[in-house]
Write a protein that holds these residues in place. Structure first.
Motif, mmCIF file in Angstrom:
data_model
loop_
_atom_site.group_PDB
_atom_site.id
_atom_site.type_symbol
_atom_site.label_atom_id
_atom_site.label_comp_id
_atom_site.label_asym_id
_atom_site.label_seq_id
_atom_site.Cartn_x
_atom_site.Cartn_y
_atom_site.Cartn_z
ATOM 1 N N ASP A 230 0.830 -1.205 0.000
ATOM 2 C CA ASP A 230 0.000 0.000 0.000
ATOM 3 C C ASP A 230 0.869 1.262 0.000
ATOM 4 O OD1 ASP A 230 -3.127 0.460 0.867
ATOM 5 O OD2 ASP A 230 -1.788 2.154 1.339
ATOM 6 N N LEU A 231 0.397 2.271 -0.702
ATOM 7 C CA LEU A 231 1.147 3.546 -0.739
ATOM 8 C C LEU A 231 1.264 4.159 0.661
ATOM 9 C CD1 LEU A 231 -0.426 5.191 -3.940
ATOM 10 C CD2 LEU A 231 1.937 4.393 -3.694
ATOM 11 N N ASN A 232 0.284 3.861 1.520
ATOM 12 C CA ASN A 232 0.293 4.477 2.858
ATOM 13 C C ASN A 232 1.014 3.650 3.917
ATOM 14 O OD1 ASN A 232 -1.097 6.899 2.362
ATOM 15 N ND2 ASN A 232 -2.935 5.640 1.991
ATOM 16 N N VAL B 249 11.905 1.797 1.092
ATOM 17 C CA VAL B 249 11.786 2.138 -0.327
ATOM 18 C C VAL B 249 13.184 2.216 -0.924
ATOM 19 C CG1 VAL B 249 11.159 3.953 -1.967
ATOM 20 C CG2 VAL B 249 9.557 3.292 -0.180
ATOM 21 N N VAL C 62 9.744 -1.832 -1.229
ATOM 22 C CA VAL C 62 9.263 -1.480 -2.571
ATOM 23 C C VAL C 62 10.465 -0.978 -3.357
ATOM 24 C CG1 VAL C 62 7.897 0.158 -3.901
ATOM 25 C CG2 VAL C 62 6.910 -0.906 -1.885
ATOM 26 N N LEU D 21 11.497 1.028 -6.581
ATOM 27 C CA LEU D 21 10.980 1.899 -7.636
ATOM 28 C C LEU D 21 12.057 2.053 -8.701
ATOM 29 C CD1 LEU D 21 9.319 4.548 -5.302
ATOM 30 C CD2 LEU D 21 8.157 2.793 -6.651
ATOM 31 N N ARG E 4 8.320 -1.979 -8.783
ATOM 32 C CA ARG E 4 7.447 -1.178 -9.664
ATOM 33 C C ARG E 4 8.320 -0.576 -10.770
ATOM 34 N NH1 ARG E 4 4.528 1.984 -4.788
ATOM 35 N NH2 ARG E 4 3.746 0.113 -3.737
ATOM 36 N N SER F 275 8.771 3.624 -12.941
ATOM 37 C CA SER F 275 8.425 4.498 -11.808
ATOM 38 C C SER F 275 9.618 5.402 -11.489
ATOM 39 C CB SER F 275 8.086 3.650 -10.572
ATOM 40 O OG SER F 275 6.982 2.835 -10.837
ATOM 41 N N GLY G 127 9.012 9.527 2.768
ATOM 42 C CA GLY G 127 8.639 8.758 1.576
ATOM 43 C C GLY G 127 9.110 9.477 0.321
ATOM 44 N N HIS H 247 2.448 9.582 -7.580
ATOM 45 C CA HIS H 247 2.046 8.889 -6.349
ATOM 46 C C HIS H 247 3.036 9.251 -5.257
ATOM 47 C CE1 HIS H 247 -0.391 6.273 -8.954
ATOM 48 N NE2 HIS H 247 0.678 6.231 -9.736
ATOM 49 N N GLN I 296 4.729 7.418 -2.131
ATOM 50 C CA GLN I 296 4.924 6.154 -1.407
ATOM 51 C C GLN I 296 5.545 6.451 -0.054
ATOM 52 O OE1 GLN I 296 4.282 2.636 -2.060
ATOM 53 N NE2 GLN I 296 4.785 2.728 0.129
ATOM 54 N N LYS I 297 4.821 6.120 1.007
ATOM 55 C CA LYS I 297 5.377 6.331 2.357
ATOM 56 C C LYS I 297 6.494 5.338 2.638
ATOM 57 C CE LYS I 297 1.456 8.461 4.624
ATOM 58 N NZ LYS I 297 0.445 8.341 5.675
#
Ligand SMILES: Cc1cc2nc3c(=O)[nH]c(=O)nc-3n(C[C@H](O)[C@H](O)[C@H](O)COP(=O)(O)OP(=O)(O)OC[C@H]3O[C@@H](n4cnc5c(N)ncnc54)[C@H](O)[C@@H]3O)c2cc1C
Ligand code: SF4
Length: 524
Positions: free
Chosen positions: A6-8, A14, A37, A39, A230, A233, A248, A259, A261-262
């Protein structure tokens, strides 16, 4: 099942970029149960995308977003918008690399202690020693499957005709030529097959014999279920709260949608051009000179290796392309011996490039009978790429263009690179030794190439003991912001005479242990 976060979710790590640093870090953290995540600005390539064609692969995978080449070297004229040769895609420049996997030498971590202040340079000791990194080099050699090492158990590649010609020339001048330690399987290992000796390693290996994060680390990380990659991105900026802690990243997807991303922690591994650019583009009221930049060293001390190409025309056929790209090395002058007229050393790396690239690089923009004769002699050529230590110089830098913007609306990077007098002396010395070897092997003509776009990019967010001398500490953690890390070649304090990837991977393995420990202790 594909993992999706989730983005939150602010408990995630990251990672920006999926090349040697980011891809390795993602695997190491995922295997420790840490959720990340990744990116990645570029697309996801499959093995079936790889073609044995130099120019097709160049247009397919190269980072071609606009950059400006600046500085007094010939590259500014010949490649005004391509100062470096990098990849935009999942796997980063490990798709491209030739697989040469050398450890730094002990003295290369202590260049300042060894040589003192050098006028016009900004040389510094690393805050770690060879002994600190040695166990991680061993892990990296096992991970990559480096030939000729105890860690992998793999033998070296069979000597090619190119190797044999250079080995004979070296012997005749009293130098020693040895097989290159390569992250290219000589036997099936770790789910990858043995090398098929097609010679297109720098276009990406269509068999998977060469290690890359695309081929190995990323799929392994994904198999843990702890990673979401992802692609397409592009991270635009890193955000922080009012205490300065990173919260984030803002990124844009393929469709152009932005977007946020936290993150609990951000690790920047976007290479030595894009990592400092991202920090500079993340300037805020609290950090007006850019993020993690209290030292003013973000973007400074850009290093590439002295890198000349030098090719002899032999009286008989060599067929240098029938081999992995780098079959061997002459390390005779890789030590630090100032009596040669320069500090630090260089590796002469036997390297072939195919005829299409040879036509472009032998004499950029050149034409006429002499050049045509040399190219007609391609199958008789043998030669080197010279990998020499490039001293840290503050003016060699990545800065933001004052007016020009890229497709994302971000200022484009200006890549400034000049030669220090030490580089010039080293280039002269190394060209003489390489010429002597080629002539001793029978070369009737020796061609020296001008510098071509840099494939090794280092420095620009360097490690330092003291916060005022560099951007990150000995773990690659920002001196200024505890939950911000640099995980790629931009951490390098000096360039060494060795190709950088094994060191980037060793640092990422070491960094992952530190991050896991600090997270577990709730320090981050
Ligand atoms: C032709 C060639 C041959 C080479 N041969 C060798 C060799 O034999 N041995 C060796 O040691 N090294 C070699 N290298 C160098 C080696 O490939 C690099 O040093 C290494 O891959 C650098 O790792 P990195 O993690 O710093 O960056 P990279 O591998 O370049 O990875 C950075 C990634 O970040 C992504 N990215 C950038 N900006 C953003 C952003 N804002 N948002 C999201 N993603 C972003 C990029 O698309 C890229 O995928 C070679 C390089 C080339 C080009
Ligand atoms: S020479 Fe070996 S590593 Fe290089 S592209 Fe061919 S099979 Fe792959």
């Amino acid at each position: 099942m594909t993992t999706a976060f989730d983005l939150n979710d602010d408990s995630l790590v990251v990672i920006v970029g999926s090349g040697a640093g980011g891809g390795t870090l993602s695997q190491e953290l995922a295997e420790k149960g840490i959720r990340c995540v990744v990116l990645e600005a570029g697309k996801r390539f499959e093995r079936s995308d790889i073609e044995n064609d130099e120019w097709k692969m160049f247009s397919k995978i190269t980072w071609l977003d606009k950059r400006i080449t600046a500085g007094p070297t010939a590259l500014t004229q010949t490649s005004p918008n391509l100062p470096t040769w990098l990849v935009k895609g999942v796997g980063g420049a490990t798709i491209h690399w030739a697989g040469v996997s050398l450890r730094f030498q002990e003295h290369e971590f202590k260049m300042h202690s060894l040589n003192g202040d050098i006028a016009g340079a900004n040389v510094l000791d690393w805050p770690i020693s060879y002994a600190d990194l040695a166990p991680y080099y061993e892990k990296a050699e096992a991970k990559l499957g480096v030939t000729g090492t105890k860690a992998s158990g793999l033998p070296y590649h069979e000597p090619s005709s190119h190797f044999k010609v250079i080995a004979e020339g070296s012997k005749r001048v009293g130098a020693h030529c040895r097989p290159a330690p390569l992250a290219i399987n000589t036997q099936a290992r770790d789910g990858r097959p043995a090398c098929q000796v097609t010679g297109f390693c720098m276009q990406g290996c269509r068999f998977g014999a060469k290690w890359s994060t695309m081929e190995s680390s990323i799929p392994k990380a994904e198999a843990t279920g702890n990673i979401e990659v992802r692609p397409d991105s592009m991270v635009l900026r890193i955000e922080h709260d009012k205490t300065g802690k990173v919260t984030g990243v803002l990124y844009v997807d393929k469709a152009g949608n932005q977007h946020f991303q936290k993150a609990r922690l951000v690790a920047v591994a976007a290479n030595s051009i894009e990592s400092p650019r991202l920090l500079l583009n993340s300037a805020s009221d609290m950090f007006p000179e850019g993020m993690a930049n209290s030292s003013g060293q973000v973007g400074k001390n850009y290093m590439t290796h002295t890198g000349t190409g030098i090719y002899g025309e032999m009286p008989d056929t060599v067929n240098m392309h029938k081999s992995p790209v780098v079959p061997g090395l002459v390390s005779t002058w890789a030590d630090n011996d100032p009596s040669r007229g320069h500090v630090a050393g260089y590796e002469l790396e036997i390297l072939h490039i195919g005829l299409p690239f040879m036509s472009a690089f032998l004499k950029p923009g050149g034409w006429g009978r002499e050049l045509a004769n040399s190219l007609a002699n391609y199958e008789n050529m043998a030669g080197f790429w010279i990998c020499g230590e490039d001293l840290a110089v503050e003016s060699n830098s990545i800065t933001l263009h004052p007016t020009e913007k890229d497709q994302y609306g971000l200022p484009i990077p200006v890549v400034y690179k000049g030669n220090h007098a030490n580089d010039t002396a080293m280039i002269k010395h190394s060209n003489q030794q390489a010429t002597a070897i080629l002539e001793a092997a029978g070369a009737t003509k020796v061609n020296v190439m001008d510098r071509y776009p840099a494939s090794h990019n280092m420095g620009t967010n360097r490690m330092s003991e003291r916060p005022q001398d560099g951007v990150v500490n000995k773990w690659g953690q920002s001196h200024d912001i505890q939950n911000l890390f640099i995980s790629d070649g931009s951490q390098f304090t000096s360039s060494g005479a060795e190709n950088p990837t094994l060191t980037i991977v060793a640092l990422a393995i070491r960094q992952a242990e530190y991050i896991a420990d600090q997270m577990q202790k709730q320090m981050i």
